[in-house]
Write a protein that holds these residues in place. Structure first.
Motif, PDB file in Angstrom:
ATOM      1  N   GLN A   1      -4.321   5.230  -3.043  1.00  0.00           N
ATOM      2  CA  GLN A   1      -3.456   6.238  -3.900  1.00  0.00           C
ATOM      3  C   GLN A   1      -3.369   5.835  -5.072  1.00  0.00           C
ATOM      4  O   GLN A   1      -3.440   4.504  -5.424  1.00  0.00           O
ATOM      5  N   TRP A   2      -3.225   6.666  -6.079  1.00  0.00           N
ATOM      6  CA  TRP A   2      -3.068   6.477  -7.435  1.00  0.00           C
ATOM      7  C   TRP A   2      -2.344   7.429  -8.095  1.00  0.00           C
ATOM      8  O   TRP A   2      -2.525   8.723  -7.822  1.00  0.00           O
TER       9      TRP A   2
ATOM     10  N   PHE B   1      -1.702  -4.953   3.148  1.00  0.00           N
ATOM     11  CA  PHE B   1      -2.912  -4.550   2.620  1.00  0.00           C
ATOM     12  C   PHE B   1      -3.019  -4.130   1.149  1.00  0.00           C
ATOM     13  O   PHE B   1      -3.691  -3.944   0.632  1.00  0.00           O
TER      14      PHE B   1
ATOM     15  N   ALA C   1      -9.253   1.913  11.030  1.00  0.00           N
ATOM     16  CA  ALA C   1      -9.180   1.066  12.156  1.00  0.00           C
ATOM     17  C   ALA C   1     -10.534   0.176  12.237  1.00  0.00           C
ATOM     18  O   ALA C   1     -10.410  -0.766  13.082  1.00  0.00           O
TER      19      ALA C   1
ATOM     20  N   PRO D   1      -5.183  -0.622  16.273  1.00  0.00           N
ATOM     21  CA  PRO D   1      -6.558  -1.415  15.772  1.00  0.00           C
ATOM     22  C   PRO D   1      -6.167  -2.969  15.626  1.00  0.00           C
ATOM     23  O   PRO D   1      -5.139  -3.313  15.390  1.00  0.00           O
TER      24      PRO D   1
ATOM     25  N   ASP E   1     -12.433  -3.980  -5.285  1.00  0.00           N
ATOM     26  CA  ASP E   1     -11.922  -3.112  -5.958  1.00  0.00           C
ATOM     27  C   ASP E   1     -12.260  -1.685  -5.908  1.00  0.00           C
ATOM     28  O   ASP E   1     -13.334  -1.284  -5.646  1.00  0.00           O
TER      29      ASP E   1
ATOM     30  N   TYR F   1      -3.936  10.972  -3.515  1.00  0.00           N
ATOM     31  CA  TYR F   1      -4.075  10.242  -1.857  1.00  0.00           C
ATOM     32  C   TYR F   1      -5.672  10.581  -1.354  1.00  0.00           C
ATOM     33  O   TYR F   1      -6.150  11.824  -1.325  1.00  0.00           O
TER      34      TYR F   1
ATOM     35  N   TYR G   1     -12.149  -6.446   1.706  1.00  0.00           N
ATOM     36  CA  TYR G   1     -12.494  -5.593   2.567  1.00  0.00           C
ATOM     37  C   TYR G   1     -13.937  -5.649   3.341  1.00  0.00           C
ATOM     38  O   TYR G   1     -14.885  -5.332   2.388  1.00  0.00           O
TER      39      TYR G   1
ATOM     40  N   ARG H   1      -2.774  -3.727  -2.503  1.00  0.00           N
ATOM     41  CA  ARG H   1      -3.326  -4.531  -3.551  1.00  0.00           C
ATOM     42  C   ARG H   1      -3.711  -3.687  -4.894  1.00  0.00           C
ATOM     43  O   ARG H   1      -4.205  -2.444  -4.759  1.00  0.00           O
ATOM     44  N   THR H   2      -4.131  -4.384  -6.012  1.00  0.00           N
ATOM     45  CA  THR H   2      -4.472  -3.784  -7.156  1.00  0.00           C
ATOM     46  C   THR H   2      -3.849  -2.578  -7.509  1.00  0.00           C
ATOM     47  O   THR H   2      -4.592  -1.574  -7.713  1.00  0.00           O
TER      48      THR H   2
ATOM     49  N   PHE I   1     -11.651  -4.173   7.949  1.00  0.00           N
ATOM     50  CA  PHE I   1     -10.473  -5.129   8.064  1.00  0.00           C
ATOM     51  C   PHE I   1     -10.699  -6.332   6.671  1.00  0.00           C
ATOM     52  O   PHE I   1     -11.911  -6.395   6.274  1.00  0.00           O
ATOM     53  N   PRO I   2      -9.781  -6.814   6.386  1.00  0.00           N
ATOM     54  CA  PRO I   2      -9.643  -7.953   5.386  1.00  0.00           C
ATOM     55  C   PRO I   2     -10.195  -9.264   5.928  1.00  0.00           C
ATOM     56  O   PRO I   2      -9.911  -9.673   6.969  1.00  0.00           O
TER      57      PRO I   2
ATOM     58  N   SER J   1      -7.670   0.231 -11.862  1.00  0.00           N
ATOM     59  CA  SER J   1      -7.578  -0.177 -10.391  1.00  0.00           C
ATOM     60  C   SER J   1      -6.525   1.017  -9.691  1.00  0.00           C
ATOM     61  O   SER J   1      -5.457   1.018  -9.920  1.00  0.00           O
ATOM     62  N   VAL J   2      -6.892   1.304  -8.460  1.00  0.00           N
ATOM     63  CA  VAL J   2      -6.090   1.964  -7.689  1.00  0.00           C
ATOM     64  C   VAL J   2      -5.526   1.155  -6.547  1.00  0.00           C
ATOM     65  O   VAL J   2      -6.005  -0.128  -6.204  1.00  0.00           O
ATOM     66  N   GLN J   3      -4.473   1.543  -5.895  1.00  0.00           N
ATOM     67  CA  GLN J   3      -3.718   0.866  -4.959  1.00  0.00           C
ATOM     68  C   GLN J   3      -4.386   1.037  -3.595  1.00  0.00           C
ATOM     69  O   GLN J   3      -4.718   2.260  -3.163  1.00  0.00           O
ATOM     70  N   ILE J   4      -5.074   0.016  -2.959  1.00  0.00           N
ATOM     71  CA  ILE J   4      -5.553   0.302  -1.423  1.00  0.00           C
ATOM     72  C   ILE J   4      -4.448   0.144  -0.477  1.00  0.00           C
ATOM     73  O   ILE J   4      -3.778  -0.858  -0.608  1.00  0.00           O
ATOM     74  N   ASN J   5      -3.950   1.350   0.094  1.00  0.00           N
ATOM     75  CA  ASN J   5      -2.981   1.236   0.751  1.00  0.00           C
ATOM     76  C   ASN J   5      -3.106   0.645   2.216  1.00  0.00           C
ATOM     77  O   ASN J   5      -2.209  -0.121   2.665  1.00  0.00           O
ATOM     78  N   ARG J   6      -4.324   0.924   2.832  1.00  0.00           N
ATOM     79  CA  ARG J   6      -4.459   0.334   4.192  1.00  0.00           C
ATOM     80  C   ARG J   6      -5.791   0.556   4.484  1.00  0.00           C
ATOM     81  O   ARG J   6      -6.480   1.650   3.859  1.00  0.00           O
ATOM     82  N   PRO J   7      -6.686  -0.400   5.354  1.00  0.00           N
ATOM     83  CA  PRO J   7      -7.708   0.015   5.898  1.00  0.00           C
ATOM     84  C   PRO J   7      -7.722   0.874   7.121  1.00  0.00           C
ATOM     85  O   PRO J   7      -6.771   1.091   7.736  1.00  0.00           O
TER      86      PRO J   7
ATOM     87  N   TRP K   1      -7.244  -5.875  13.164  1.00  0.00           N
ATOM     88  CA  TRP K   1      -7.803  -6.361  11.877  1.00  0.00           C
ATOM     89  C   TRP K   1      -8.067  -7.678  11.660  1.00  0.00           C
ATOM     90  O   TRP K   1      -8.190  -8.079  10.448  1.00  0.00           O
TER      91      TRP K   1
END
Lengths: 274, 170
Positions: free
Chosen positions: B52-53, A241, B15, A215, B162, B142, B38, A243-244, B18-19, B7-13, A217
């Motif tokens: 994930q949290w 990536f 495909a 991908p 968030d 998850y 994002y 965060r928070t 995007f950030p 707040s939870v953790q954003i692990n990845r976007p 990004w």
């Protein structure tokens, strides 16, 4: 997380990247060679990225970079000057890339000015610094139009001189970043995304989508098609990536899937990591 | 009983998400433009982020997810914005490679015919977790949180800043 090659035909092809014809650019890669290319000479070097013909003419790259058997880096951009070709040609002489070491390489080029090509290298624990050069040639004329050529974020096609190792990240920008900007990205990967929309051309974390595709990004969506590649362990950089997090119960994974110590998480909070 | 939010953790976007700098998306004239968010677009398919949290030790029930972000584009009067979540909660020694739950979704009319949000407004929406069930204190969750294309007619982008886990204690 990273990609490595399974056959000599290994490439990751992102298409024409919207017809991008670089006039100024920065490429940032995290790489780790298990073994450097086996044979000496630039004709046997490992291709690292290219905007141009990657497969059909290994000796003639319009806009590309490669690494040789001793760990030197070469970056080229061809220009056309009234009937003849000239090159922006930058070659390091300090062998900055060593087998077994995870390294950041930043390739910077501009179409105008003097000393248009620069190469910076660093490691996980050493800030990026400029290499020394055996050649640092500026071209004349107009840069070749590579708008219709494909963009390759990694790949080596020279058989035993291909990529014996892995590439974690290839990020490409349509601007010449400064050394402090490169160092900031090296130590805080989320800053990869903090450039203008016009600058960001490709942000490809290899292996994060398995061997299915790569991908992009950057926001452009230039998804890479993988040929003869496989997922491999990569540079243990902090998940760019993540965060928070949730205070005392925080935990994260690195690009290699390893736990990041709580102390590192606190550090990331302090520096505002995303 | 009190309501908590973490707040939870954003692990990845995924495909497609995007950030990006907020200033690349909205015409920011203040510091909000320097933040990363994002970008979720209703491109006809769900898109979102993996999160994930760990369920807090004082968790008792009423689990919800709160999605927070910024609207990029003026919503039409009757336009809707929907989000969803699917996932699983795992304790030690449970099989991690298990199918995610069915989706939990929520949506709202965000234009003048509903919540009356405007372009570049902050926006929050909560999703009650019913299909994503079996949460227990100390377990890891998850999940995939996404802009629900089937419940979204809003044409603008949503700039996700968030995601929080909201719950009640004893």
């Amino acid at each position: 997380m990273a990609l490595t090659q399974t056959a000599d035909t290994f490439v990751v092809n992102h298409g024409t990247a919207g017809g991008w014809n670089p006039t100024a650019m920065t490429v940032i890669q995290w790489v780790r060679f298990t073994n450097l290319p086996a044979s000496s000479g630039w004709g046997n070097s490992c291709r690292m990225w290219s905007k141009g013909d990657f497969l059909n003419d290994p000796e003639f790259f319009t806009c590309s970079a490669r690494i040789d058997s001793v760990g030197d880096i070469r970056m080229e951009r061809s220009h056309y000057n009234g009937g003849s070709y000239t090159w922006l040609d930058v070659r390091t002489d300090s062998t900055p890339i060593a087998a077994g070491t995870t390294s950041l390489i930043a390739y910077v080029m501009a179409d105008t000015g003097t000393q248009r090509g620069k190469i910076y290298t660093g490691t996980l624990t050493t800030l990026a610094a400029e290499a020394t050069y055996s050649t640092q040639t500026d071209p004349s004329g107009t840069a070749d139009d590579v708008s219709g050529d494909d963009l390759y974020s990694m790949g080596g096609i020279e058989g035993a001189n291909g990529l014996d190792g892995a590439v974690t990240l290839t990020a490409m920008y349509a601007e010449a970043l400064t050394l402090p900007q490169i160092q900031a990205i090296q130590m805080q990967p989320s800053l990869l995304f903090a450039r203008s929309a016009a600058s960001k051309k490709l942000i490809a974390f290899h292996g994060w989508n398995g061997a299915t595709n790569v991908p992009d990004w950057s926001g452009n969506g230039y998804t890479g098609t993988i040929t003869s590649g496989a997922v491999a362990a990569g540079a243990p950089i902090v998940n760019p990536f993540a965060r928070t997090v949730t205070d005392d119960e925080a935990w994260a994974t690195s690009a290699a899937g390893l736990s990041v110590p709580i102390a590192a998480m606190h550090y990331r909070k302090l520096i505002g990591a995303m | 009983m009190a309501t908590h939010s973490r707040s939870v953790q954003i692990n990845r976007p995924d495909a497609n998400c995007f950030p990006d700098l907020v200033s690349n998306q909205i015409t920011a004239t203040n510091e909000i433009g320097n933040f990363l968010a994002y970008v979720l677009a209703d491109g006809g398919a769900d898109e979102g982020v993996y999160v994930q949290w760990r369920v807090p030790q004082n968790y008792v029930g009423t689990p919800r997810i709160r999605v927070t972000g910024i609207l990029d584009g003026a919503p039409g009067a009757a336009e809707t914005l929907g989000f969803g979540i699917k996932g699983l909660s795992r304790a030690d020694n449970e099989a991690a490679d298990t199918a995610f739950s069915a989706e939990d979704v929520a949506s709202a009319t965000i234009g003048s015919g509903g919540t009356n949000h405007s372009n570049e407004d902050a926006y929050e929406e909560e999703i009650a977790l019913s299909n994503l069930s079996g949460l227990a204190a100390g377990e890891m969750v998850y999940a995939y949180v996404f802009l629900d294309a089937s419940a979204t007619s809003y044409a603008g982008n949503f700039l996700l800043t968030d995601i929080a886990f909201v719950y009640a204690d004893a």
